[in-house]
Design a protein around this motif. Structure first.
Motif, short mmCIF file in Angstrom:
data_model
loop_
_atom_site.label_atom_id
_atom_site.label_comp_id
_atom_site.label_asym_id
_atom_site.label_seq_id
_atom_site.Cartn_x
_atom_site.Cartn_y
_atom_site.Cartn_z
N TYR A 170 0.73 -1.31 -0.13
CA TYR A 170 0.02 -0.10 0.02
C TYR A 170 0.87 1.17 0.11
O TYR A 170 1.81 1.25 0.84
CB TYR A 170 -0.93 0.10 1.30
CG TYR A 170 -1.96 0.89 0.95
CD1 TYR A 170 -3.20 0.77 0.41
CD2 TYR A 170 -1.99 2.39 1.51
CE1 TYR A 170 -4.22 1.94 0.18
CE2 TYR A 170 -2.77 3.27 1.38
CZ TYR A 170 -4.06 2.89 0.83
OH TYR A 170 -4.87 3.94 0.50
N GLN A 195 -3.16 0.03 -3.85
CA GLN A 195 -2.12 -1.02 -3.70
C GLN A 195 -1.07 -0.88 -4.95
O GLN A 195 -1.46 -0.34 -6.12
CB GLN A 195 -3.10 -2.23 -3.82
CG GLN A 195 -3.96 -2.39 -2.52
CD GLN A 195 -4.83 -3.38 -2.92
OE1 GLN A 195 -5.52 -3.58 -3.64
NE2 GLN A 195 -5.20 -4.04 -1.65
N SER A 198 2.36 -3.09 -7.18
CA SER A 198 2.85 -4.22 -7.11
C SER A 198 4.09 -3.88 -8.37
O SER A 198 3.44 -3.41 -9.35
CB SER A 198 2.10 -5.32 -7.59
OG SER A 198 3.02 -6.52 -7.93
N GLU A 234 -1.73 -1.57 -8.90
CA GLU A 234 -2.13 -3.06 -8.96
C GLU A 234 -3.00 -3.46 -7.72
O GLU A 234 -2.74 -3.32 -6.49
CB GLU A 234 -0.98 -4.02 -8.88
CG GLU A 234 -1.33 -5.41 -9.48
CD GLU A 234 -1.48 -5.68 -10.83
OE1 GLU A 234 -2.30 -6.63 -10.90
OE2 GLU A 234 -0.99 -4.98 -11.46
N GLY A 235 -4.39 -3.56 -7.95
CA GLY A 235 -5.31 -3.89 -7.01
C GLY A 235 -6.32 -2.55 -6.99
O GLY A 235 -6.78 -2.13 -7.91
N GLY A 257 -10.65 -0.65 -9.34
CA GLY A 257 -9.44 -1.68 -9.62
C GLY A 257 -8.44 -1.03 -10.50
O GLY A 257 -8.67 -0.42 -11.40
#
Length: 172
Positions: free
Chosen positions: A72, A85, A87, A92-93, A108
């Motif tokens: 996060y 989020q 990545s 991502e997320g 998302g």
């Protein structure tokens, strides 16, 4: 900008979003953002995050793994704030993407692109659109707060054009 100023900047922008008190498909945007504040963006948690300056008036405050944004975090530059989020240095997320003109997206992300069902997109004029996105493309509009909003399925969303449309409505 130091970490303390960065935290104050994040707090100010999130308070603007909370004041919007918009309704999404399931609950208000302010409720969604408040959930994130309670879990990830509370003062104690913010002070634990790593802080990285990315240039003049640009920073990242969040979790890092081997020098990459992972987990996060919040990124900020003069025109955008993303809280969500990460990545491998990409969004991502789930997250909130807020633009300085008041336009925001809550939903998302996959590989840094808008992606997901029941995502909320709000124009700077407050038109709310609950839609499904795949790779920054609206593929299905579930609800719009403005009956004059017009969409074409499959047309790519472009943040530079979104608010140049008639009456600030989403014309894709």
């Amino acid at each position: 900008m130091n970490k303390e100023k960065a935290i104050n900047k994040i707090d100010g922008i999130l308070r603007q979003v909370l004041r919007m008190n918009l309704k999404s498909c399931c609950k208000s945007l302010s409720e969604c953002v408040q959930d994130d504040i309670d879990i990830y963006l509370n003062p104690e948690r913010l002070n634990e995050y790593d802080y990285v300056e990315l240039g003049e008036n640009k920073f990242y405050l969040g979790e890092l793994v081997e020098g990459k944004r992972e987990g996060y975090g919040v990124s900020f530059d003069q025109n955008h704030l993303y809280a969500g989020q990460w990545s491998n240095n990409k969004k991502e997320g789930f997250g909130l993407y807020y633009m300085s003109d008041g336009t925001c997206y809550y939903g998302g992300f996959v590989e840094g692109l808008f992606y997901g069902k029941n995502s909320l997109f709000v124009t700077r004029d407050g038109v709310e659109i609950c839609a499904d996105f795949i790779e920054d493309i609206i593929v299905y509009v579930r609800h719009s707060s403005d009956s004059s909003t017009y969409t074409h399925e499959g047309k790519r969303y472009d943040s530079r054009d979104i608010n140049k449309t008639r009456a600030g409505c989403l014309l894709l």
